[in-house]
Design a protein around this motif. Structure first.
Motif, mmCIF file in Angstrom:
data_model
loop_
_atom_site.group_PDB
_atom_site.id
_atom_site.type_symbol
_atom_site.label_atom_id
_atom_site.label_comp_id
_atom_site.label_asym_id
_atom_site.label_seq_id
_atom_site.Cartn_x
_atom_site.Cartn_y
_atom_site.Cartn_z
ATOM 1 N N GLU A 6 0.826 -1.209 0.000
ATOM 2 C CA GLU A 6 0.000 0.000 0.000
ATOM 3 C C GLU A 6 0.858 1.256 0.000
ATOM 4 O OE1 GLU A 6 -2.088 -3.017 2.814
ATOM 5 O OE2 GLU A 6 -0.054 -2.273 2.440
ATOM 6 N N SER A 7 0.294 2.314 -0.557
ATOM 7 C CA SER A 7 0.945 3.626 -0.523
ATOM 8 C C SER A 7 -0.134 4.694 -0.632
ATOM 9 C CB SER A 7 1.960 3.761 -1.658
ATOM 10 O OG SER A 7 1.316 3.647 -2.910
ATOM 11 N N GLY A 8 0.252 5.932 -0.360
ATOM 12 C CA GLY A 8 -0.659 7.050 -0.539
ATOM 13 C C GLY A 8 -1.272 7.600 0.731
ATOM 14 N N GLY A 9 -0.992 6.971 1.856
ATOM 15 C CA GLY A 9 -1.514 7.491 3.110
ATOM 16 C C GLY A 9 -0.835 8.792 3.501
ATOM 17 N N GLY A 10 -1.352 9.421 4.541
ATOM 18 C CA GLY A 10 -0.771 10.659 5.023
ATOM 19 C C GLY A 10 -1.704 11.369 5.972
ATOM 20 N N SER A 11 -1.377 12.620 6.270
ATOM 21 C CA SER A 11 -2.206 13.453 7.131
ATOM 22 C C SER A 11 -2.908 14.502 6.289
ATOM 23 C CB SER A 11 -1.338 14.136 8.185
ATOM 24 O OG SER A 11 -0.779 13.201 9.071
ATOM 25 N N VAL A 12 -4.184 14.684 6.530
ATOM 26 C CA VAL A 12 -4.979 15.617 5.733
ATOM 27 C C VAL A 12 -6.037 16.256 6.611
ATOM 28 C CG1 VAL A 12 -6.589 13.809 4.994
ATOM 29 C CG2 VAL A 12 -6.273 15.844 3.570
ATOM 30 N N GLN A 13 -6.381 17.477 6.285
ATOM 31 C CA GLN A 13 -7.425 18.172 7.026
ATOM 32 C C GLN A 13 -8.792 17.603 6.651
ATOM 33 O OE1 GLN A 13 -7.340 22.432 6.443
ATOM 34 N NE2 GLN A 13 -8.221 22.802 8.468
ATOM 35 N N ALA A 14 -9.702 17.658 7.597
ATOM 36 C CA ALA A 14 -11.056 17.199 7.326
ATOM 37 C C ALA A 14 -11.617 17.903 6.092
ATOM 38 C CB ALA A 14 -11.944 17.457 8.531
ATOM 39 N N GLY A 15 -12.298 17.119 5.260
ATOM 40 C CA GLY A 15 -12.806 17.637 3.999
ATOM 41 C C GLY A 15 -11.881 17.407 2.828
ATOM 42 N N GLY A 16 -10.664 17.016 3.126
ATOM 43 C CA GLY A 16 -9.683 16.782 2.074
ATOM 44 C C GLY A 16 -9.801 15.408 1.444
ATOM 45 N N SER A 17 -8.847 15.106 0.573
ATOM 46 C CA SER A 17 -8.864 13.860 -0.184
ATOM 47 C C SER A 17 -7.499 13.179 -0.145
ATOM 48 C CB SER A 17 -9.223 14.141 -1.651
ATOM 49 O OG SER A 17 -10.499 14.709 -1.771
ATOM 50 N N LEU A 18 -7.537 11.875 -0.288
ATOM 51 C CA LEU A 18 -6.342 11.055 -0.459
ATOM 52 C C LEU A 18 -6.679 9.937 -1.425
ATOM 53 C CD1 LEU A 18 -4.960 10.602 3.187
ATOM 54 C CD2 LEU A 18 -3.852 11.869 1.332
ATOM 55 N N ARG A 19 -5.659 9.461 -2.121
ATOM 56 C CA ARG A 19 -5.822 8.306 -3.001
ATOM 57 C C ARG A 19 -4.824 7.244 -2.586
ATOM 58 N NH1 ARG A 19 -4.253 7.268 -9.297
ATOM 59 N NH2 ARG A 19 -6.053 5.982 -9.904
ATOM 60 N N LEU A 20 -5.335 6.129 -2.127
ATOM 61 C CA LEU A 20 -4.497 5.007 -1.752
ATOM 62 C C LEU A 20 -4.292 4.086 -2.947
ATOM 63 C CD1 LEU A 20 -6.002 4.028 1.719
ATOM 64 C CD2 LEU A 20 -4.328 5.817 1.163
ATOM 65 N N SER A 21 -3.104 3.499 -3.014
ATOM 66 C CA SER A 21 -2.794 2.506 -4.032
ATOM 67 C C SER A 21 -2.309 1.238 -3.361
ATOM 68 C CB SER A 21 -1.716 3.025 -4.983
ATOM 69 O OG SER A 21 -2.142 4.165 -5.680
ATOM 70 N N CYS A 22 -2.523 0.124 -4.031
ATOM 71 C CA CYS A 22 -2.056 -1.171 -3.546
ATOM 72 C C CYS A 22 -1.511 -1.924 -4.752
ATOM 73 C CB CYS A 22 -3.198 -1.932 -2.897
ATOM 74 S SG CYS A 22 -2.854 -3.676 -2.529
ATOM 75 N N GLU A 23 -0.202 -2.074 -4.793
ATOM 76 C CA GLU A 23 0.427 -2.771 -5.906
ATOM 77 C C GLU A 23 0.663 -4.226 -5.522
ATOM 78 O OE1 GLU A 23 3.774 -0.760 -7.458
ATOM 79 O OE2 GLU A 23 4.237 -2.298 -8.948
ATOM 80 N N ALA A 24 0.184 -5.124 -6.359
ATOM 81 C CA ALA A 24 0.273 -6.552 -6.080
ATOM 82 C C ALA A 24 1.342 -7.201 -6.939
ATOM 83 C CB ALA A 24 -1.072 -7.225 -6.343
ATOM 84 N N SER A 25 2.016 -8.195 -6.372
ATOM 85 C CA SER A 25 2.984 -8.985 -7.120
ATOM 86 C C SER A 25 2.962 -10.403 -6.594
ATOM 87 C CB SER A 25 4.380 -8.379 -7.000
ATOM 88 O OG SER A 25 4.792 -8.352 -5.652
ATOM 89 N N GLY A 26 3.379 -11.349 -7.472
ATOM 90 C CA GLY A 26 3.456 -12.744 -7.055
ATOM 91 C C GLY A 26 2.143 -13.494 -7.093
ATOM 92 N N LEU A 27 1.114 -12.900 -7.650
ATOM 93 C CA LEU A 27 -0.166 -13.591 -7.790
ATOM 94 C C LEU A 27 -0.856 -13.118 -9.065
ATOM 95 C CD1 LEU A 27 -2.833 -12.092 -5.305
ATOM 96 C CD2 LEU A 27 -0.938 -10.841 -6.319
ATOM 97 N N PRO A 28 -1.722 -13.973 -9.630
ATOM 98 C CA PRO A 28 -2.493 -13.547 -10.812
ATOM 99 C C PRO A 28 -3.577 -12.560 -10.378
ATOM 100 C CG PRO A 28 -3.160 -15.743 -10.123
ATOM 101 C CD PRO A 28 -2.036 -15.365 -9.223
ATOM 102 N N PHE A 29 -3.250 -11.286 -10.438
ATOM 103 C CA PHE A 29 -4.067 -10.246 -9.828
ATOM 104 C C PHE A 29 -5.523 -10.319 -10.276
ATOM 105 C CE2 PHE A 29 -4.694 -6.438 -7.553
ATOM 106 C CZ PHE A 29 -5.377 -5.516 -8.335
ATOM 107 N N ASP A 30 -5.751 -10.563 -11.566
ATOM 108 C CA ASP A 30 -7.125 -10.540 -12.055
ATOM 109 C C ASP A 30 -7.897 -11.814 -11.713
ATOM 110 O OD1 ASP A 30 -6.215 -10.933 -15.598
ATOM 111 O OD2 ASP A 30 -5.717 -12.083 -13.804
ATOM 112 N N ASP A 31 -7.282 -12.727 -10.981
ATOM 113 C CA ASP A 31 -7.990 -13.895 -10.460
ATOM 114 C C ASP A 31 -8.497 -13.686 -9.038
ATOM 115 O OD1 ASP A 31 -6.163 -16.698 -11.987
ATOM 116 O OD2 ASP A 31 -7.738 -15.361 -12.732
ATOM 117 N N TYR A 32 -8.236 -12.490 -8.488
ATOM 118 C CA TYR A 32 -8.564 -12.227 -7.091
ATOM 119 C C TYR A 32 -9.550 -11.071 -6.948
ATOM 120 C CZ TYR A 32 -4.956 -15.358 -5.367
ATOM 121 O OH TYR A 32 -4.221 -16.473 -5.061
ATOM 122 N N HIS A 33 -10.574 -11.296 -6.116
ATOM 123 C CA HIS A 33 -11.365 -10.172 -5.625
ATOM 124 C C HIS A 33 -10.482 -9.410 -4.630
ATOM 125 C CE1 HIS A 33 -14.774 -12.042 -7.496
ATOM 126 N NE2 HIS A 33 -14.835 -13.044 -6.629
#
Length: 123
Positions: A6-33
């Motif tokens: 995971e990446s993209g976390g941080g500190s933000v003021q209320a009302g703000g926005s963040l976008r988290l990402s999760c990069e996967a490796s070692g598995l067939p990603f499109d075979d997983y919910h």
């Protein structure tokens, strides 16, 4: 070796926005919910949103509906969580997780987990 980073976390003021990402490796990603979960200090880990293998269906816990959007890019083996209108009660460690045959927010049904990224929302 399966890794979810995971990446993209941080500190933000209320009302703000963040976008988290999760990069996967070692598995067939499109075979997983995939799912996003969060855990506040002293509380249990709970589901936030989940998405099917193809990305065609999504589900959200009531507290984030209309504010958070889960998506995935199978070509990039990456899961996302766009978080808007953040509130102090959204403060938690956020985790992504992968499930080979389960679609939902049951923590125990997910097989692989990332290490988490911290989100802090201050008022």
């Amino acid at each position: 070796v399966v890794e979810l980073q995971e990446s993209g976390g941080g500190s933000v003021q209320a009302g703000g926005s963040l976008r988290l990402s999760c990069e996967a490796s070692g598995l067939p990603f499109d075979d997983y919910h995939m799912g996003w979960f969060r855990q506040a200090p002293g509380k249990e880990r709970v589901g936030v949103a989940c998405i099917t293998r193809s990305g065609g269906s999504t589900y959200y816990v009531d507290s984030v509906k209309g504010r958070f959007t889960i998506s995935r890019d199978n070509a990039k083996n990456t899961l996302y969580l766009q978080m808007n209108s953040l509130k102090p009660e959204d403060t938690a460690m956020y985790f992504c997780a992968a499930a080979p045959s389960y679609y939902g927010l049951g923590v125990r049904n997910y097989k692989y987990w990332g290490q988490g990224t911290q989100v802090t929302v201050f008022s």
